[in-house]
Design an enzyme around this catalytic site. Structure first.
Site, mmCIF file in Angstrom:
data_model
loop_
_atom_site.group_PDB
_atom_site.id
_atom_site.type_symbol
_atom_site.label_atom_id
_atom_site.label_comp_id
_atom_site.label_asym_id
_atom_site.label_seq_id
_atom_site.Cartn_x
_atom_site.Cartn_y
_atom_site.Cartn_z
ATOM 1 C CB CYS A 38 -27.518 94.786 -17.663
ATOM 2 S SG CYS A 38 -28.284 96.351 -17.235
ATOM 3 C CG ASP A 456 -9.415 55.637 -14.079
ATOM 4 O OD1 ASP A 456 -8.671 55.985 -13.161
ATOM 5 O OD2 ASP A 456 -10.622 55.317 -13.914
#
Length: 506
Positions: A38, A456
């Site tokens: 599971c 940037d």
């Protein structure tokens, strides 16, 4: 970082008892008394701790003789975030296996791409994941087969070969072994709840899971705002089968190993609705893998956000809109070309330059449902490009043609197997490729979660407004505390601006 978490029995038991979905994909619980495995968030009553054994992969569970739980469907849980933020041999191998390399090229092909012997690759995968490359690829084939069985009306023989099985018999035996049901039984059980919606012929509709939270604003906003006409588009209302109105959808063409395709992706609170139209069904696994990578769906947002919250300047940004992902790419070479085209120009100008390349050199495609017209040209198709036809400065033309030639010749590799540091160094060695270009390729094409863009303009403007250092060297020093998630910090910094990349289109 939770590498090897399956060996920490106490933590695993706590996660299972609390049904914590954040750990789905990190480890799997095999139950000795029932013979099933599971995901940690399985809704059934947890077994006694002495009856639980933990494995690092679904393939390891299957190899140990356990079958997938029919309630929680552990084979469909999000992939482990380990393969996203690591650059070692095992992580690179797992990214290639997810991209279908073992099915197409075998284990020798996988090893050759990684630059190691087959024995070394097998030994390291077995040591860390409890399964070798063949078993891991088999588990992936089983998952793809289940998806096709449950969500399409394709004949079983077609599904077998589309999922990568060598024969119908192998397909039948694997499905029975992994799911304890025949393919026909899987389809019958799924029919009431998973009836596929109406869609164009050849279209497959599915749900892509992710770990919560996921903030779709900058993710889909970035992809839509920078979309190259003809290759990408944003539809305000999803096509039937991708969620329906009022949810919009990002659509793009995909260049795939056996053909091409079109993907439509729409954000929902608990999944990404995905519809794929493929010219060859054998490309399904690769198409899913590339869509997941494009949207950064295997990230661990809790780990990322917890680390970034330790900075008092970033904490309010994270708390306001947690779960930001890094918008990535479905084609690394395409993004590298677009990054060079976008040097020192606006988003609109970069789109215009890219659209011209697409119109002149891209492969035409049919799209009855929208406005997509081409595949982005491959490096091979761009290799014969006449630099004089490019409306770019001379130095940028030289940079673009050099990049394309290196990609076409195979001297520069930007695939899932790329070593981040080595590839960044190779990019910086190209004339006209500086830190910004190399780092944006590392962040969005290579998937390096720690890539940073201190030069940037948007990052520097956000830093200045937030009171952070705005010079590249000082900002890089401050960002040390954000590691190894600096690429995500960039998303939070960008999001302080009003640029369209930060907003979900309407």
């Amino acid at each position: 970082m939770r590498m090897g978490m399956h060996t920490d029995t106490e933590r695993c038991v706590r996660a299972v008892r609390s049904k914590d979905a954040r750990f789905d994909g990190w480890f799997f619980t095999a139950v000795l008394t029932t013979g099933i495995y599971c995901r940690p968030s399985c809704p059934v009553v947890p077994p006694k701790p002495e009856n639980m054994v933990f494995h690092p992969s679904a393939a390891a569970c299957q190899q140990a003789g356990f079958r997938a739980c029919k309630r929680c469907r552990p084979d469909t849980s999000p992939g482990s975030p380990e393969w996203n933020h690591r650059a070692d041999l095992v992580a690179r191998a797992m990214r290639l296996i997810a991209d279908g390399v073992v099915d197409r090229e075998g284990v020798p092909g996988l090893a050759a791409r990684l630059g190691y012997s087959t024995r070394q690759v097998e030994r390291q995968l077995l040591a860390e994941l409890g399964a070798g490359p063949l078993a891991l690829a088999r588990a992936q084939r089983a998952q793809t087969a289940r998806l096709l069985v449950e969500t399409t009306g394709l004949p079983m023989a077609d599904i077998a070969f589309a999922a990568g099985f060598s024969s119908v018999r192998t397909f039948n035996d694997t499905v029975r072994e992994v799911f304890a049901l025949s393919p026909s039984d899987l389809r019958t059980r799924a029919a009431p709840r998973n009836a596929p919606p109406s869609a164009a012929p050849g279209a497959l509709s599915l749900r892509l899971p992710f770990r919560s939270p996921l903030n779709p604003d900058n993710l889909f906003g970035h992809l839509a705002a920078t979309a190259v006409p003809g290759v990408e588009e944003w539809l305000p209302h999803s096509p039937d089968g991708v969620g329906g109105a009022p949810v919009g959808a990002y659509r793009r063409t995909l260049r795939l190993p056996y053909g091409h395709g079109i993907a439509a992706l729409a954000p929902h609170p608990d999944h990404i609705a995905c519809r794929l139209t493929l010219t060859d069904p054998r490309d399904l696994t690769v198409a899913i893998s590339r869509c997941r990578r494009l949207l950064d769906l295997d990230a661990d947002p809790v780990a990322v956000d917890d680390q970034l919250r330790t900075d008092p300047v970033l904490a309010p940004l994270v708390d306001k809109a947690p779960g930001r992902r890094v918008p990535r790419t479905a084609d690394e070479a395409e993004f590298a070309v677009r990054a060079v085209l976008g040097q020192q120009v606006s988003t609109a100008a970069a789109r215009t330059h890219a659209a011209r390349l697409v119109t002149a050199h891209g492969t035409p495609v049919d799209d009855p449902e929208g406005g997509l017209t081409h595949l982005f040209p491959s490096p091979g198709e761009l290799a014969a490009l006449d630099p004089g036809t490019l409306a770019l400065p001379r130095t940028r033309r030289a940079t673009l043609t050099t990049l394309v030639r290196r990609l076409a010749d195979g001297d520069l590799h930007l695939g899932a197997e790329s070593d981040w540091a080595g590839t960044r160094a190779s990019l910086l060695a190209l004339p006209g490729v500086g830190p910004w270009t190399a780092d944006v390729i590392a962040m969005r094409a290579l998937g390096d979660p720690d890539a940073f863009l201190p030069t940037d303009l948007g990052v520097r403007r956000a830093a200045r407004e937030l009171g952070l250092p705005s010079t590249p060297a000082a900002l890089t020093a401050r960002a040390e505390t954000w590691r190894p998630w600096r690429a995500y910090a960039v998303q939070y910094l960008w999001a302080t601006d009003s640029h369209p990349i930060n907003f979900l289109p309407v």
